[in-house]
Design a protein around this motif. Structure first.
Motif, PDB file in Angstrom:
ATOM      1  N   PRO A   1       0.845  -1.208   0.000  1.00 58.63           N
ATOM      2  CA  PRO A   1       0.000   0.000   0.000  1.00 58.63           C
ATOM      3  C   PRO A   1       0.876   1.253   0.000  1.00 58.63           C
ATOM      4  O   PRO A   1       1.917   1.295   0.658  1.00 58.63           O
ATOM      5  CB  PRO A   1      -0.794  -0.125   1.308  1.00 58.63           C
ATOM      6  N   ASP A   2       0.424   2.254  -0.740  1.00 60.46           N
ATOM      7  CA  ASP A   2       1.185   3.503  -0.821  1.00 60.46           C
ATOM      8  C   ASP A   2       0.203   4.628  -1.153  1.00 60.46           C
ATOM      9  O   ASP A   2      -0.392   4.649  -2.238  1.00 60.46           O
ATOM     10  CB  ASP A   2       2.270   3.402  -1.894  1.00 60.46           C
ATOM     11  N   ARG A   3       0.018   5.534  -0.223  1.00 60.16           N
ATOM     12  CA  ARG A   3      -0.942   6.624  -0.452  1.00 60.16           C
ATOM     13  C   ARG A   3      -0.535   7.498  -1.632  1.00 60.16           C
ATOM     14  O   ARG A   3      -1.381   8.095  -2.286  1.00 60.16           O
ATOM     15  CB  ARG A   3      -1.051   7.483   0.814  1.00 60.16           C
ATOM     16  N   ARG A   4       0.762   7.567  -1.902  1.00 61.64           N
ATOM     17  CA  ARG A   4       1.216   8.376  -3.036  1.00 61.64           C
ATOM     18  C   ARG A   4       0.818   7.756  -4.370  1.00 61.64           C
ATOM     19  O   ARG A   4       0.823   8.424  -5.405  1.00 61.64           O
ATOM     20  CB  ARG A   4       2.733   8.537  -2.988  1.00 61.64           C
ATOM     21  N   ALA A   5       0.468   6.467  -4.348  1.00 63.52           N
ATOM     22  CA  ALA A   5       0.168   5.757  -5.593  1.00 63.52           C
ATOM     23  C   ALA A   5      -1.329   5.544  -5.813  1.00 63.52           C
ATOM     24  O   ALA A   5      -1.714   4.729  -6.655  1.00 63.52           O
ATOM     25  CB  ALA A   5       0.890   4.408  -5.591  1.00 63.52           C
ATOM     26  N   LEU A   6      -2.179   6.260  -5.092  1.00 64.35           N
ATOM     27  CA  LEU A   6      -3.624   6.084  -5.254  1.00 64.35           C
ATOM     28  C   LEU A   6      -4.067   6.363  -6.686  1.00 64.35           C
ATOM     29  O   LEU A   6      -4.972   5.710  -7.212  1.00 64.35           O
ATOM     30  CB  LEU A   6      -4.378   6.996  -4.280  1.00 64.35           C
ATOM     31  N   ARG A   7      -3.423   7.331  -7.333  1.00 66.96           N
ATOM     32  CA  ARG A   7      -3.815   7.669  -8.707  1.00 66.96           C
ATOM     33  C   ARG A   7      -3.407   6.584  -9.701  1.00 66.96           C
ATOM     34  O   ARG A   7      -3.806   6.630 -10.860  1.00 66.96           O
ATOM     35  CB  ARG A   7      -3.219   9.016  -9.116  1.00 66.96           C
ATOM     36  N   TYR A   8      -2.628   5.615  -9.267  1.00 65.53           N
ATOM     37  CA  TYR A   8      -2.226   4.498 -10.121  1.00 65.53           C
ATOM     38  C   TYR A   8      -3.269   3.374 -10.157  1.00 65.53           C
ATOM     39  O   TYR A   8      -3.130   2.437 -10.937  1.00 65.53           O
ATOM     40  CB  TYR A   8      -0.906   3.901  -9.611  1.00 65.53           C
ATOM     41  N   GLN A   9      -4.287   3.421  -9.306  1.00 65.34           N
ATOM     42  CA  GLN A   9      -5.183   2.286  -9.131  1.00 65.34           C
ATOM     43  C   GLN A   9      -5.848   1.848 -10.435  1.00 65.34           C
ATOM     44  O   GLN A   9      -5.891   0.654 -10.749  1.00 65.34           O
ATOM     45  CB  GLN A   9      -6.241   2.610  -8.080  1.00 65.34           C
ATOM     46  N   ALA A  10      -6.389   2.799 -11.186  1.00 67.85           N
ATOM     47  CA  ALA A  10      -7.094   2.446 -12.425  1.00 67.85           C
ATOM     48  C   ALA A  10      -6.141   1.826 -13.442  1.00 67.85           C
ATOM     49  O   ALA A  10      -6.463   0.806 -14.065  1.00 67.85           O
ATOM     50  CB  ALA A  10      -7.776   3.679 -13.017  1.00 67.85           C
ATOM     51  N   ALA A  11      -4.965   2.416 -13.604  1.00 68.50           N
ATOM     52  CA  ALA A  11      -3.999   1.886 -14.574  1.00 68.50           C
ATOM     53  C   ALA A  11      -3.508   0.499 -14.166  1.00 68.50           C
ATOM     54  O   ALA A  11      -3.363  -0.396 -15.012  1.00 68.50           O
ATOM     55  CB  ALA A  11      -2.823   2.846 -14.724  1.00 68.50           C
TER      56      ALA A  11
END
Length: 368
Positions: free
Chosen positions: A177-187
Motif C-alpha cells: 500500500p502507498d498513499r502516493r500511488a492512489l492515482r495508479y489504481q485504475a492503470a
C-alpha cells in the motif's frame, strides 16, 4: 457460456464473447450494452471521461480495453510518474554520495581519475511502473490502428527508466500500500486484467485459455443497483445491496434459510420496495403480459413472506419483442394479509441511463 461475456485468449487470436440482449441485436449493439454495464457497475475503469458512443461500439472489445488502459497511462504520464529513491553503485569521475573505499582500493587503486561511489538516485524504476511497462509490452502485438501504435510508442518512451520484468502479475500481487500511488489504481487494474489475459507466461499454468470473462447476472445486478442508488438518493430512499437482515425461519435464536434479495429500498427505516435483477430474455405470454419464470416468482414470494413489504420488482433487460406487451403487474396471494404487488420492469441497457422501457418504478415518482 451464455451467462458470461468478455474475452478468451486462444493463442494467436482473442475470442470476443458478447452478451445477447435481444433477439435481433447485432454485434455493435451487444458490445455497447456490455461496455455500459461494465462502466455503471465499476467492474473496470472504462470511459470514466466519456459515454459509450457508436465509434466505440464498432471497435473490438480488446481494442476498447487497450485504449482505456492507454488513457489511464497517459493520465499518469502527464501528471508525473511515481519516483522513489534507489541505491546505486557506479564508477564516476567525481565523488557522489559515499566513497566505496574497499572497491576503490581493490579495483581502482592505480586510477585516481575513477572514483567508486554509492549514492541514492530518484528513479521511476519501481514495481508499479514496471507493471505498467510490462502491460504496454504485452499489448503491442494486439494494437489495431496506426494512431494507437504511435500512442503506445510515445507512452512506452516515458517508461524507459523502469525495468522490464518477466512475471508482472506476481509483482502486482505483492504491491505494498502507498498513499502516493492512489492515482495508479485504475492503470494497475487495467494492467492486471490485460496481463492475465495476454501474458504468455500464464499459458504454462493450469488455465489452457486465459480469459477476461464477467458473469452477466452479477454485472447486470451491480449496474442496475448503482444506477438506481443515484436516482433514489434525492428522494430520501436508501438502497441496500444483497441485504441479509431477514430469513425464513428462526429457531432457538438461530436464523435459518437466510434471504438475500439483490436490492432493498428503505425510506426512514421503513421498507419501500424489494427488487431482484435477472439477466434473462423475456417475452409476452398468452395473456399479453410478460410472465416471469415460476422460480423467479417463487423467490419473490419467499421475500414477501419474510419482509412484509407490499411492492416487489423483477428487473429484466429489455428487448424489442416486448414492445407490445401489456403492463405486467401480478398480485401474489398472501395468507392472512392483503396481496403483494409484483411488478415486472424491463430496462434498456442500450442507453447510458438505463431507462425503463416496460413497466415503471413507482418509488421514483415519490409515491411510495
Amino acid at each position: 457460456m451464455s451467462q458470461f461475456a468478455g474475452l478468451v485468449n486462444l493463442g494467436s487470436r482473442v475470442l470476443e464473447v458478447l452478451p445477447k440482449v435481444g433477439i435481433s441485436s447485432d454485434a455493435p449493439t451487444d458490445r455497447g450494452a456490455f461496455l455500459r454495464l461494465l462502466h455503471a457497475a465499476k467492474r473496470v475503469p472504462i470511459h470514466s471521461r466519456g459515454a459509450v458512443g457508436h465509434s466505440v461500439e464498432r471497435r473490438t472489445l480488446l481494442g476498447v480495453f487497450i485504449s482505456a488502459f492507454l488513457d489511464e497511462v497517459a493520465l499518469l504520464a502527464r501528471g508525473g510518474l511515481l519516483r522513489q529513491y534507489k541505491s546505486l553503485n557506479d564508477d564516476l569521475r567525481v565523488v557522489r554520495g559515499r566513497l566505496q573505499v574497499p572497491r576503490q582500493a581493490a579495483v581502482h587503486g592505480m586510477r585516481p581519475d575513477v572514483i567508486s561511489c554509492r549514492f541514492d538516485e530518484l528513479s521511476i524504476d519501481n514495481p508499479r511502473n514496471q507493471v505498467l511497462r510490462a502491460a504496454m509490452a504485452v499489448v503491442r502485438p494486439w494494437i489495431e490502428s496506426v494512431h494507437a501504435a504511435r500512442r503506445l510508442t510515445e507512452l512506452s518512451a516515458a517508461f524507459d527508466g523502469a525495468g522490464l520484468v518477466r512475471d508482472a502479475v506476481a509483482l502486482i500481487d505483492g504491491l505494498p500500500p502507498d498513499r502516493r500511488a492512489l492515482r495508479y489504481q485504475a492503470a494497475i487494474r487495467w494492467a492486471e486484467l490485460i496481463l492475465r489475459l495476454l501474458s504468455p507466461n500464464l499459458r504454462s499454468g493450469g488455465s489452457a485459455a486465459p480469459e477476461m470473462l464477467f458473469d452477466m447476472n452479477r454485472l447486470f445486478e451491480a449496474a442496475i443497483a448503482a444506477n438506481l442508488k443515484e436516482r433514489v438518493r434525492p428522494l430520501g430512499i436508501d438502497l441496500a445491496v444483497q441485504d441479509t437482515s431477514h430469513e425464513l425461519e428462526e429457531r432457538d435464536s438461530h436464523p435459518a434459510f437466510k434471504l438475500k434479495p439483490d436490492m432493498v429500498l428503505r425510506r426512514n427505516d421503513s421498507l419501500a420496495a424489494i427488487a431482484d435483477t435477472k439477466w434473462t430474455a423475456v417475452a409476452p405470454g398468452r395473456s399479453g403480459r410478460i410472465e416471469p419464470e415460476a422460480s423467479h416468482v417463487y423467490q419473490m414470494n419467499a421475500y414477501a413472506s419474510a419482509f412484509g413489504c407490499e411492492d416487489f420488482y423483477l428487473i429484466y433487460p429489455w428487448n424489442p419483442s416486448i414492445d407490445s406487451a401489456a403492463p405486467s403487474v401480478f398480485h401474489l396471494k398472501r395468507r392472512g394479509g392483503a396481496p403483494v404487488r409484483l411488478n415486472v420492469v424491463c430496462v434498456d441497457v442500450g442507453s447510458d441511463d438505463f431507462p425503463a422501457r416496460h413497466g415503471s418504478f413507482y418509488f421514483l415518482d415519490g409515491s411510495v
